[in-house]
Design a protein around this motif. Structure first.
Motif, PDB file in Angstrom:
ATOM      1  N   PHE A  27     -29.482 -36.921   7.451  1.00 37.25           N
ATOM      2  CA  PHE A  27     -28.037 -36.928   7.626  1.00 37.25           C
ATOM      3  C   PHE A  27     -27.336 -37.915   6.703  1.00 37.25           C
ATOM      4  CE2 PHE A  27     -27.271 -34.174  11.192  1.00 37.25           C
ATOM      5  CZ  PHE A  27     -28.523 -34.077  11.778  1.00 37.25           C
ATOM      6  N   GLY A  28     -26.117 -37.555   6.331  1.00 35.13           N
ATOM      7  CA  GLY A  28     -25.228 -38.482   5.671  1.00 35.13           C
ATOM      8  C   GLY A  28     -24.591 -39.402   6.700  1.00 35.13           C
ATOM      9  N   PRO A  29     -23.734 -40.329   6.239  1.00 30.47           N
ATOM     10  CA  PRO A  29     -23.156 -41.328   7.145  1.00 30.47           C
ATOM     11  C   PRO A  29     -22.046 -40.779   8.038  1.00 30.47           C
ATOM     12  CG  PRO A  29     -22.371 -41.651   4.925  1.00 30.47           C
ATOM     13  CD  PRO A  29     -23.419 -40.599   4.838  1.00 30.47           C
ATOM     14  N   LYS A  62     -14.776 -41.836   4.909  1.00 30.54           N
ATOM     15  CA  LYS A  62     -15.425 -42.279   6.147  1.00 30.54           C
ATOM     16  C   LYS A  62     -14.527 -41.966   7.340  1.00 30.54           C
ATOM     17  CE  LYS A  62     -17.715 -46.282   8.203  1.00 30.54           C
ATOM     18  NZ  LYS A  62     -18.084 -47.720   8.007  1.00 30.54           N
ATOM     19  N   LEU A 100     -20.841 -34.428  10.522  1.00 30.41           N
ATOM     20  CA  LEU A 100     -22.078 -34.862   9.893  1.00 30.41           C
ATOM     21  C   LEU A 100     -22.606 -33.790   8.963  1.00 30.41           C
ATOM     22  CD1 LEU A 100     -23.545 -36.338  13.142  1.00 30.41           C
ATOM     23  CD2 LEU A 100     -23.225 -37.671  11.052  1.00 30.41           C
ATOM     24  N   LYS A 127     -22.676 -44.457  14.272  1.00 29.02           N
ATOM     25  CA  LYS A 127     -23.446 -44.163  13.062  1.00 29.02           C
ATOM     26  C   LYS A 127     -24.011 -42.750  13.124  1.00 29.02           C
ATOM     27  CE  LYS A 127     -22.953 -48.367  11.531  1.00 29.02           C
ATOM     28  NZ  LYS A 127     -22.083 -48.653  10.355  1.00 29.02           N
ATOM     29  N   SER A 128     -24.615 -42.329  12.012  1.00 22.92           N
ATOM     30  CA  SER A 128     -25.209 -40.996  11.962  1.00 22.92           C
ATOM     31  C   SER A 128     -26.657 -41.049  12.443  1.00 22.92           C
ATOM     32  CB  SER A 128     -25.134 -40.444  10.536  1.00 22.92           C
ATOM     33  OG  SER A 128     -25.895 -41.240   9.660  1.00 22.92           O
ATOM     34  N   PRO A 129     -27.208 -39.920  12.843  1.00 22.10           N
ATOM     35  CA  PRO A 129     -28.602 -39.901  13.316  1.00 22.10           C
ATOM     36  C   PRO A 129     -29.585 -40.207  12.189  1.00 22.10           C
ATOM     37  CG  PRO A 129     -27.409 -37.940  14.036  1.00 22.10           C
ATOM     38  CD  PRO A 129     -26.563 -38.603  13.007  1.00 22.10           C
ATOM     39  N   GLU A 130     -30.649 -40.925  12.535  1.00 22.76           N
ATOM     40  CA  GLU A 130     -31.727 -41.171  11.588  1.00 22.76           C
ATOM     41  C   GLU A 130     -33.033 -40.690  12.200  1.00 22.76           C
ATOM     42  OE1 GLU A 130     -32.809 -45.330  10.959  1.00 22.76           O
ATOM     43  OE2 GLU A 130     -31.536 -45.898  12.659  1.00 22.76           O
ATOM     44  N   TYR A 136     -34.426 -38.134  16.750  1.00 25.20           N
ATOM     45  CA  TYR A 136     -33.521 -38.917  15.934  1.00 25.20           C
ATOM     46  C   TYR A 136     -32.964 -40.071  16.776  1.00 25.20           C
ATOM     47  CZ  TYR A 136     -33.252 -35.150  12.423  1.00 25.20           C
ATOM     48  OH  TYR A 136     -33.535 -34.214  11.457  1.00 25.20           O
TER      49      TYR A 136
END
Lengths: 111, 112
Positions: free
Chosen positions: A102-104, A9, A90, B42-45, B36
């Motif tokens: 996408f991953g974290p 992470k 990412l 955090k990552s995009p969702e 997104y």
């Protein structure tokens, strides 16, 4: 539990050191992508792979390398040639449609 | 001209109001458009995708696409504090490589 995992992470790199970021997916997606995000910036494409054993450079590939030996895995190596590697990295994978998931993310910092 | 442009500056909206986000793109060959949401750190969702001209609704979200004018927009109705995030517009690049071009994002702040 399906999804995309990235590790670690958080990652700290010393000057002149190569580091490898892991990306694994169990979604059975053929295509995988690596992006870099800098503060206040959009995502920039580093490398992508549409199928196993094949990959292409994106917009900012210099100083990075990838491999795609397995469908599930697309590791990214940040080499010492990358002069400004501090960023949020990412990984994404794509289903049959254009949609990317996408991953974290991995946050890389140069010490 | 940038591939994907989103108007700059944070957008502050009162809770319950409509947030409106716009995005323009340069490649007339683009066929797929995505929104997104990205929370801080955090990552995009993915929240919406749209392929055809017109409106597409999903819950409180509506995506609008106008290919002739090369813009895509996102409306968030009945905005909630949990909608406070950065919204990224993404456009499929032409050429058949299934690559996306991203805008820099719009920060939305919903004020209770």
């Amino acid at each position: 539990d399906g999804g995309i995992t990235q590790s670690p992470k958080y990652l700290f790199r010393k000057e002149g050191q190569n580091v490898t970021l892991s990306c694994e997916q169990n979604l059975n997606h053929d295509a995988m992508y690596w992006y870099r995000q800098d503060p206040g910036q959009g995502l920039r494409l580093i490398y992508y792979s549409q199928i196993v054993n094949d990959f292409q450079k994106g917009d900012i590939a210099e100083g990075y390398s990838v491999s795609r030996e397995k469908k599930e895995s697309f590791p990214l190596t940040v080499t010492s040639a990358q002069k400004n590697p501090t960023a949020f990295y990412l990984c994404a994978s794509r289903a049959d449609t254009d949609t990317q998931y996408f991953g974290p993310g991995t946050r890389l910092t140069v010490l | 001209q940038k591939e994907v442009e989103q108007n700059s500056g944070p957008l502050s909206v009162p809770e319950g109001a409509i947030a409106s986000l716009n995005c323009t793109y340069s490649d007339r060959g683009s066929q797929s458009f995505f929104w997104y949401r990205q929370y801080s750190g955090k990552s995009p969702e993915l929240i919406m995708f749209i392929y055809s001209n017109g409106d597409k609704e999903d819950g409180r979200f509506t995506a609008q696409l106008n290919k002739a004018s090369q813009y895509v927009s996102l409306l968030i109705r009945d905005s909630q504090p949990s909608d406070s995030a950065t919204y990224l517009c993404a456009v499929n690049r032409g050429g058949g490589n299934n690559r996306l071009a991203f805008g820099k994002g719009n920060q939305v702040v919903v004020i209770p």
